[in-house]
Scaffold this active site. Structure first.
Site, PDB file in Angstrom:
ATOM      1  N   TYR A  24       0.847  -1.196   0.000  1.00 35.68           N
ATOM      2  CA  TYR A  24       0.000   0.000   0.000  1.00 35.68           C
ATOM      3  C   TYR A  24       0.885   1.249   0.000  1.00 35.68           C
ATOM      4  O   TYR A  24       0.565   2.246  -0.657  1.00 35.68           O
ATOM      5  CB  TYR A  24      -0.912  -0.009   1.229  1.00 35.68           C
ATOM      6  CG  TYR A  24      -1.840  -1.203   1.251  1.00 35.68           C
ATOM      7  CD1 TYR A  24      -3.051  -1.159   0.568  1.00 35.68           C
ATOM      8  CD2 TYR A  24      -1.493  -2.364   1.932  1.00 35.68           C
ATOM      9  CE1 TYR A  24      -3.900  -2.249   0.585  1.00 35.68           C
ATOM     10  CE2 TYR A  24      -2.341  -3.443   1.950  1.00 35.68           C
ATOM     11  CZ  TYR A  24      -3.540  -3.389   1.278  1.00 35.68           C
ATOM     12  OH  TYR A  24      -4.380  -4.468   1.294  1.00 35.68           O
ATOM     13  N   ASN A  46     -13.315  -1.165  -3.995  1.00 34.62           N
ATOM     14  CA  ASN A  46     -13.175  -2.052  -5.151  1.00 34.62           C
ATOM     15  C   ASN A  46     -14.474  -2.304  -5.923  1.00 34.62           C
ATOM     16  O   ASN A  46     -15.188  -3.242  -5.621  1.00 34.62           O
ATOM     17  CB  ASN A  46     -12.585  -3.378  -4.677  1.00 34.62           C
ATOM     18  CG  ASN A  46     -12.164  -4.217  -5.872  1.00 34.62           C
ATOM     19  OD1 ASN A  46     -12.344  -3.799  -7.006  1.00 34.62           O
ATOM     20  ND2 ASN A  46     -11.596  -5.357  -5.615  1.00 34.62           N
ATOM     21  N   CYS A  54      -6.707  -6.399  -7.182  1.00 30.15           N
ATOM     22  CA  CYS A  54      -6.460  -5.913  -5.823  1.00 30.15           C
ATOM     23  C   CYS A  54      -5.745  -6.968  -4.987  1.00 30.15           C
ATOM     24  O   CYS A  54      -5.147  -6.664  -3.975  1.00 30.15           O
ATOM     25  CB  CYS A  54      -7.773  -5.551  -5.154  1.00 30.15           C
ATOM     26  SG  CYS A  54      -8.913  -4.692  -6.231  1.00 30.15           S
ATOM     27  N   HIS A  55      -5.809  -8.221  -5.425  1.00 30.34           N
ATOM     28  CA  HIS A  55      -5.199  -9.290  -4.635  1.00 30.34           C
ATOM     29  C   HIS A  55      -3.683  -9.230  -4.692  1.00 30.34           C
ATOM     30  O   HIS A  55      -3.008  -9.943  -3.954  1.00 30.34           O
ATOM     31  CB  HIS A  55      -5.705 -10.632  -5.148  1.00 30.34           C
ATOM     32  CG  HIS A  55      -5.400 -10.869  -6.586  1.00 30.34           C
ATOM     33  ND1 HIS A  55      -6.255 -10.492  -7.602  1.00 30.34           N
ATOM     34  CD2 HIS A  55      -4.323 -11.429  -7.171  1.00 30.34           C
ATOM     35  CE1 HIS A  55      -5.700 -10.835  -8.758  1.00 30.34           C
ATOM     36  NE2 HIS A  55      -4.530 -11.403  -8.524  1.00 30.34           N
ATOM     37  N   GLU A  81      -0.908 -17.129  -9.035  1.00 32.07           N
ATOM     38  CA  GLU A  81       0.020 -16.301  -9.808  1.00 32.07           C
ATOM     39  C   GLU A  81       1.437 -16.851  -9.720  1.00 32.07           C
ATOM     40  O   GLU A  81       2.322 -16.436 -10.452  1.00 32.07           O
ATOM     41  CB  GLU A  81      -0.002 -14.866  -9.266  1.00 32.07           C
ATOM     42  CG  GLU A  81      -1.371 -14.203  -9.416  1.00 32.07           C
ATOM     43  CD  GLU A  81      -1.633 -13.849 -10.870  1.00 32.07           C
ATOM     44  OE1 GLU A  81      -0.695 -13.441 -11.538  1.00 32.07           O
ATOM     45  OE2 GLU A  81      -2.775 -13.994 -11.309  1.00 32.07           O
TER      46      GLU A  81
END
Length: 105
Positions: A24, A46, A54-55, A81
DNA sequence: ATGTTGACCTAGA
DNA sequence: CTCTAGGCCAACA
């Protein structure tokens, strides 16, 4: 064109490649501010969790943080990912940390 | 303009 | 490690 602060955050989030994560604080810094919380608030707002990954946003200490769809969902997405997660924390998180491209001037 | 809240960060004990 | 305190900014009532 971004009209609100959250829109700017989404723009940056969409710039994050697969298998990379950011904090952040990095987003706030990339926006040229220190509104860490404002960034988190933007994520909470969101509106489209599909076009906005956002993950891939985690806390500065390597923890997952939170997620609108749930922490568990966030972990699964990150693992999908190729990022390793352990005890709600990212493994080799600094190795996966993505840096936003500096503004040319 | 004011007060509260929030997916936060840092430092000190 | 946990807890407390301060800071910092945007959105909302």
């Amino acid at each position: 064109m971004p009209s609100t602060f959250n829109e700017k955050c989404y723009e940056l989030l969409m710039q994050i490649p697969k298998g990379k994560v950011v904090t952040y604080g990095d987003i706030a810094h990339a926006l040229g501010t220190k509104a860490y919380q404002a960034v988190g608030n933007a994520m909470g707002a969101n509106p489209n969790p599909i076009v906005v990954p956002c993950h891939r946003v985690i806390k500065g200490n390597g923890e997952i943080g939170n997620y609108a769809l749930g922490i568990g969902k966030k972990i699964e997405l990150l693992q999908n990912e190729g990022i390793e997660i352990c005890n709600n924390k990212v493994v080799n998180f600094k190795a996966c940390r993505f840096v936003f491209p500096p503004k040319l001037m």
